[in-house]
Design an enzyme around this catalytic site. Sequence first.
Site, PDB file in Angstrom:
ATOM      1  N   ASP A   9      -5.716  -2.302  -1.765  1.00 33.62           N
ATOM      2  CA  ASP A   9      -5.967  -2.248  -0.315  1.00 33.62           C
ATOM      3  C   ASP A   9      -6.541  -0.918   0.201  1.00 33.62           C
ATOM      4  O   ASP A   9      -6.077  -0.398   1.241  1.00 33.62           O
ATOM      5  CB  ASP A   9      -4.675  -2.576   0.462  1.00 33.62           C
ATOM      6  CG  ASP A   9      -4.146  -3.983   0.211  1.00 33.62           C
ATOM      7  OD1 ASP A   9      -4.768  -4.723  -0.571  1.00 33.62           O
ATOM      8  OD2 ASP A   9      -3.092  -4.337   0.784  1.00 33.62           O
ATOM      9  N   HIS A  49      -6.616 -11.067   6.466  1.00 31.77           N
ATOM     10  CA  HIS A  49      -5.873 -11.957   7.364  1.00 31.77           C
ATOM     11  C   HIS A  49      -6.795 -12.691   8.342  1.00 31.77           C
ATOM     12  O   HIS A  49      -7.699 -12.073   8.914  1.00 31.77           O
ATOM     13  CB  HIS A  49      -4.877 -11.151   8.203  1.00 31.77           C
ATOM     14  CG  HIS A  49      -3.863 -10.390   7.417  1.00 31.77           C
ATOM     15  ND1 HIS A  49      -3.033 -10.970   6.490  1.00 31.77           N
ATOM     16  CD2 HIS A  49      -3.526  -9.067   7.435  1.00 31.77           C
ATOM     17  CE1 HIS A  49      -2.235 -10.047   5.971  1.00 31.77           C
ATOM     18  NE2 HIS A  49      -2.517  -8.885   6.512  1.00 31.77           N
ATOM     19  N   HIS A  82      -4.535  -6.094  11.907  1.00 29.58           N
ATOM     20  CA  HIS A  82      -5.257  -5.282  10.907  1.00 29.58           C
ATOM     21  C   HIS A  82      -5.935  -6.196   9.894  1.00 29.58           C
ATOM     22  O   HIS A  82      -5.515  -7.341   9.693  1.00 29.58           O
ATOM     23  CB  HIS A  82      -4.283  -4.328  10.187  1.00 29.58           C
ATOM     24  CG  HIS A  82      -3.279  -5.054   9.345  1.00 29.58           C
ATOM     25  ND1 HIS A  82      -2.138  -5.637   9.873  1.00 29.58           N
ATOM     26  CD2 HIS A  82      -3.258  -5.346   8.022  1.00 29.58           C
ATOM     27  CE1 HIS A  82      -1.468  -6.241   8.910  1.00 29.58           C
ATOM     28  NE2 HIS A  82      -2.123  -6.088   7.768  1.00 29.58           N
ATOM     29  N   LYS A 107      -5.805 -11.410  -0.269  1.00 29.16           N
ATOM     30  CA  LYS A 107      -4.424 -11.861  -0.066  1.00 29.16           C
ATOM     31  C   LYS A 107      -4.078 -11.787   1.408  1.00 29.16           C
ATOM     32  O   LYS A 107      -4.678 -11.022   2.154  1.00 29.16           O
ATOM     33  CB  LYS A 107      -3.463 -11.005  -0.899  1.00 29.16           C
ATOM     34  CG  LYS A 107      -3.512  -9.533  -0.547  1.00 29.16           C
ATOM     35  CD  LYS A 107      -2.659  -8.712  -1.488  1.00 29.16           C
ATOM     36  CE  LYS A 107      -2.663  -7.255  -1.096  1.00 29.16           C
ATOM     37  NZ  LYS A 107      -2.129  -6.996   0.245  1.00 29.16           N
ATOM     38  N   CYS A 152       2.411  -2.576  -0.158  1.00 28.63           N
ATOM     39  CA  CYS A 152       1.645  -3.397  -1.112  1.00 28.63           C
ATOM     40  C   CYS A 152       1.662  -2.843  -2.531  1.00 28.63           C
ATOM     41  O   CYS A 152       1.713  -3.615  -3.487  1.00 28.63           O
ATOM     42  CB  CYS A 152       0.235  -3.618  -0.584  1.00 28.63           C
ATOM     43  SG  CYS A 152       0.264  -4.703   0.883  1.00 28.63           S
TER      44      CYS A 152
HETATM   45  C1  VGL Z   1      -0.020  -3.532   3.874  1.00 29.04           C
HETATM   46  C2  VGL Z   1       1.266  -3.799   5.728  1.00 29.04           C
HETATM   47  C3  VGL Z   1       0.574  -4.951   6.072  1.00 29.04           C
HETATM   48  C4  VGL Z   1      -0.342  -2.706   2.669  1.00 29.04           C
HETATM   49  C5  VGL Z   1      -0.720  -4.681   4.186  1.00 29.04           C
HETATM   50  O1  VGL Z   1      -1.477  -2.776   2.153  1.00 29.04           O
HETATM   51  O2  VGL Z   1       0.574  -1.956   2.208  1.00 29.04           O
HETATM   52  N1  VGL Z   1       0.980  -3.112   4.633  1.00 29.04           N
HETATM   53  N2  VGL Z   1      -0.411  -5.380   5.282  1.00 29.04           N
HETATM   54 ZN    ZN Z   2      -1.593  -6.992   6.000  1.00 24.70          ZN
END
Ligand code: VGL
Ligand code: ZN
Length: 198
Positions: A9, A49, A82, A107, A152
Site C-alpha cells: 500500500d 475501495h 481513502h 484489496k 496492513c
Molecule cells: C490501511 C487503514 C485502512 C493500511 C488501509 O494500508 O494500513 N490502513 N486501509
Molecule cells: Zn483501506
Amino acid sequence: MTHALIVIDVQNDFCPGGALAVPEGDSIVPGINALMDTAAAVVLTQDWHPGGHSSFASSHAGRAPYDLIDMPYGPQVLWPDHCVQGSDGSAFHPDLNADRADMIVRKGYRPGIDSYSAFFENDQTTPTGLDGYLHTRGITALTMVGLATDFCVNFSAVDAAKLGFDVTVRMDLCRAIDLDGSLAAARDGMAAAGVTLT
Ligand code: VGL
Ligand code: ZN
C-alpha cells in the site's frame, strides 16, 4: 528458497498530503526501490475501495474517523475516505518503481468488508488469491515493507507466517499510523507469529 518482496500500500493517500497520511510514509520509497533491484519477484498491494465503502466513517451516521464499530465479521476501525478506486489518492506514490511489479494485488474492493491483509479480507477467511499466486511460483520466503506497519503490514505478515511462509518485515522500510498503542501491539503480534523484524 525463492524469495519475493511484498510492497504494501505505498499509495498517495497513505503519504503526507493524502487522506489517511502516515507520518513520513513517503520517506521509505527510495529504499523500497533499491530493494526491488535485488528481488527475484516483486508484488505490490493496492488498497482499492469503492466510494461509500463500509470502512469509511462517512458511511456511518454519527460516526467519526478512528471510531471502532462492530461489523458482522468483528471489530472495525472507521477511517477517513481513502484509496477510492481510480482516484489520485489510490495511485501508487509517483516515485515508487511500480513498473518493476510482477503482480499487483488489489484489496478492500468489496463494499461490506475491509481487507488489511494481502492474503485474507478482515473476516479472516475470504482469500485475495495471493497465497495461490506465490505457491504456484514456488515462492517460500517473503520480505515485507510498506504502509502502515500496524495495520496492513502487520495483518499481511501474520497471515503469511500462518500460511507457512518465511517472513521478514523490514521495519526501517515501513511507517505506522500508531492509534492507541497499535504499533507496539503489532510488533508483539508479528514477533509472536514467528515473523522476523529487522
Ligand atoms: C490501511 C487503514 C485502512 C493500511 C488501509 O494500508 O494500513 N490502513 N486501509
Ligand atoms: Zn483501506
